[in-house]
Design a protein around this motif. Structure first.
Motif, mmCIF file in Angstrom:
data_model
loop_
_atom_site.group_PDB
_atom_site.id
_atom_site.type_symbol
_atom_site.label_atom_id
_atom_site.label_comp_id
_atom_site.label_asym_id
_atom_site.label_seq_id
_atom_site.Cartn_x
_atom_site.Cartn_y
_atom_site.Cartn_z
ATOM 1 N N HIS A 87 0.800 -1.039 -0.128
ATOM 2 C CA HIS A 87 -0.274 -0.052 -0.084
ATOM 3 C C HIS A 87 0.572 1.162 0.010
ATOM 4 O O HIS A 87 1.622 1.452 0.718
ATOM 5 N N HIS A 129 0.433 5.474 -1.625
ATOM 6 C CA HIS A 129 -0.476 6.603 -1.530
ATOM 7 C C HIS A 129 0.591 8.186 -1.538
ATOM 8 O O HIS A 129 1.469 8.247 -0.871
ATOM 9 N N GLY A 130 -0.177 8.576 -3.319
ATOM 10 C CA GLY A 130 1.040 9.860 -2.685
ATOM 11 C C GLY A 130 2.267 9.675 -2.792
ATOM 12 O O GLY A 130 3.562 9.351 -3.039
ATOM 13 N N HIS A 176 -0.600 -1.166 -4.369
ATOM 14 C CA HIS A 176 -2.341 -0.695 -4.488
ATOM 15 C C HIS A 176 -1.431 0.891 -3.722
ATOM 16 O O HIS A 176 -1.570 1.055 -3.216
ATOM 17 N N SER A 177 -2.054 1.518 -5.047
ATOM 18 C CA SER A 177 -1.583 2.922 -4.988
ATOM 19 C C SER A 177 -2.865 3.630 -5.892
ATOM 20 O O SER A 177 -3.477 3.087 -6.904
ATOM 21 N N ASP A 178 -2.535 4.858 -5.424
ATOM 22 C CA ASP A 178 -3.307 5.463 -6.521
ATOM 23 C C ASP A 178 -2.234 5.891 -7.653
ATOM 24 O O ASP A 178 -1.098 5.601 -7.215
ATOM 25 N N ASP A 179 -3.194 7.388 -8.602
ATOM 26 C CA ASP A 179 -2.339 7.207 -10.127
ATOM 27 C C ASP A 179 -0.594 8.193 -9.235
ATOM 28 O O ASP A 179 0.195 7.795 -10.328
ATOM 29 N N GLU A 180 -0.655 9.541 -8.450
ATOM 30 C CA GLU A 180 0.155 10.022 -7.978
ATOM 31 C C GLU A 180 1.681 8.935 -7.965
ATOM 32 O O GLU A 180 2.528 9.172 -8.279
ATOM 33 N N ALA A 181 1.456 8.228 -6.871
ATOM 34 C CA ALA A 181 1.654 7.016 -6.253
ATOM 35 C C ALA A 181 2.220 6.463 -7.540
ATOM 36 O O ALA A 181 3.773 6.204 -8.009
ATOM 37 N N TRP A 236 -1.050 -2.898 -10.803
ATOM 38 C CA TRP A 236 -1.347 -1.620 -10.255
ATOM 39 C C TRP A 236 -3.362 -1.954 -9.910
ATOM 40 O O TRP A 236 -3.642 -2.524 -10.710
ATOM 41 N N GLY A 291 -6.900 1.161 -9.508
ATOM 42 C CA GLY A 291 -7.122 2.938 -9.481
ATOM 43 C C GLY A 291 -8.240 2.755 -8.610
ATOM 44 O O GLY A 291 -9.428 4.463 -8.554
#
Length: 285
Positions: free
Chosen positions: A129, A131-132, A157-162, A177, A181
């Motif tokens: 995990h 994020h950001g 397990h990430s947002d698109d920024e990460a 991914w 998302g």
């Protein structure tokens, strides 16, 4: 109608007898490679290893991307050597659940990854995990570089920024991914897949693929037709409830796969995983 000739009558009789002796088998469901599987024991497994193997066989799961917290449970899946099951183990950078929040700043976790890799059979790192801007840490970069150096995939397990940051750490990174998302727009997902040829989307918990009636939505049909080689399926058995509904999860996938051209359905169900992990085959100790 003209009378049948004696040869045609004989052939028809033979066909009738054969159909009675060897009735047609119902078409088998499409095989699925489960590319997001956790076998966590907290404090004990929901299913014992033999029960897990029976569940895979029942639902025609022919391969799994196997992870666990902690990694000894992945060892159990590898060692079980399930008949007809291809186990692709990934290193989970967690010892206990709280590591989810801190692993990316913890040098001990990087040591864990390096030590686990010595077992010689891992194909990736994750699911983790991230994020950001947490992805900017030096230990994340070390992990990405370690993965690239050893031809390992990263399961994020990430947002698109990460995801963008992971790719900046090392442009040779190969990233799966997790959840693609979640509810991120298909336009943004498509832009990411176009920008990063070594990015694949895993579809557990991904919203918007079907409408309320179970029909494949136009935007996701277009996505699968444009990027048929970039998607994987997964169960994400992170809690016992996901194991209990395992058959329903796979039936849901098969329902919308059946709405796609057979070649694309086969790629998403199992073909892409076979290409990524150089299969089919079995993990060798």
């Amino acid at each position: 109608m003209a009378a049948m000739g004696p040869i045609r009558v004989a052939l028809a009789c033979i066909a009738l007898v054969l159909s009675a002796v060897f009735p047609a088998r119902a078409a088998e469901p499409i095989e699925i490679f489960d590319a997001h599987l956790h076998y966590n024991w907290e404090p004990k497994p929901y299913y014992q290893p033999d029960e897990v193997l029976a569940l895979f066989k029942k639902h025609r799961i022919t391969g799994i991307l196997a992870t666990s917290r902690h990694n000894t449970k992945t060892h159990a899946l590898v060692d079980a050597k399930g008949e007809g099951l291809w186990v692709v183990p990934f290193i989970r950078p967690y010892r206990v659940r709280p590591d989810i929040q801190t692993w990316f700043n913890d040098p001990i976790i990087f040591e864990l990854v390096q030590d686990e890799f010595k077992r010689g059979y891992y194909r990736g790192i994750g699911e983790f995990h991230l994020h950001g801007k947490a992805a900017e840490s030096e230990w994340v970069k070390k992990t990405v570089d370690f993965a690239v150096a050893n031809n390992l995939y990263l399961h994020a397990h990430s947002d698109d920024e990460a995801i963008e940051i992971l790719m900046r750490h090392n442009p040779k990174a190969q990233v799966i991914w997790a959840h693609t998302g979640f509810g991120l727009s298909t336009d943004r997902v498509a832009a990411m897949l176009t920008k990063y040829p070594k990015l694949w989307g895993e579809l557990s918990y991904r919203s918007g693929i079907v409408d309320g009636s179970g029909k494949l939505t136009a935007e996701w049909r277009n996505m699968f037709e444009k990027y048929p080689d970039r998607f994987l399926l997964g169960s994400d058995t992170w809690v016992p409830e996901r194991w209990a509904s395992y058959g329903d999860i796979m039936a849901g996938y098969r329902a919308w796969l059946a709405q796609l051209p057979p070649k694309i359905a086969e790629q998403i169900a199992n073909g892409n995983a076979k290409v990524l992990f150089a299969g089919p085959g079995v993990t060798k100790n």
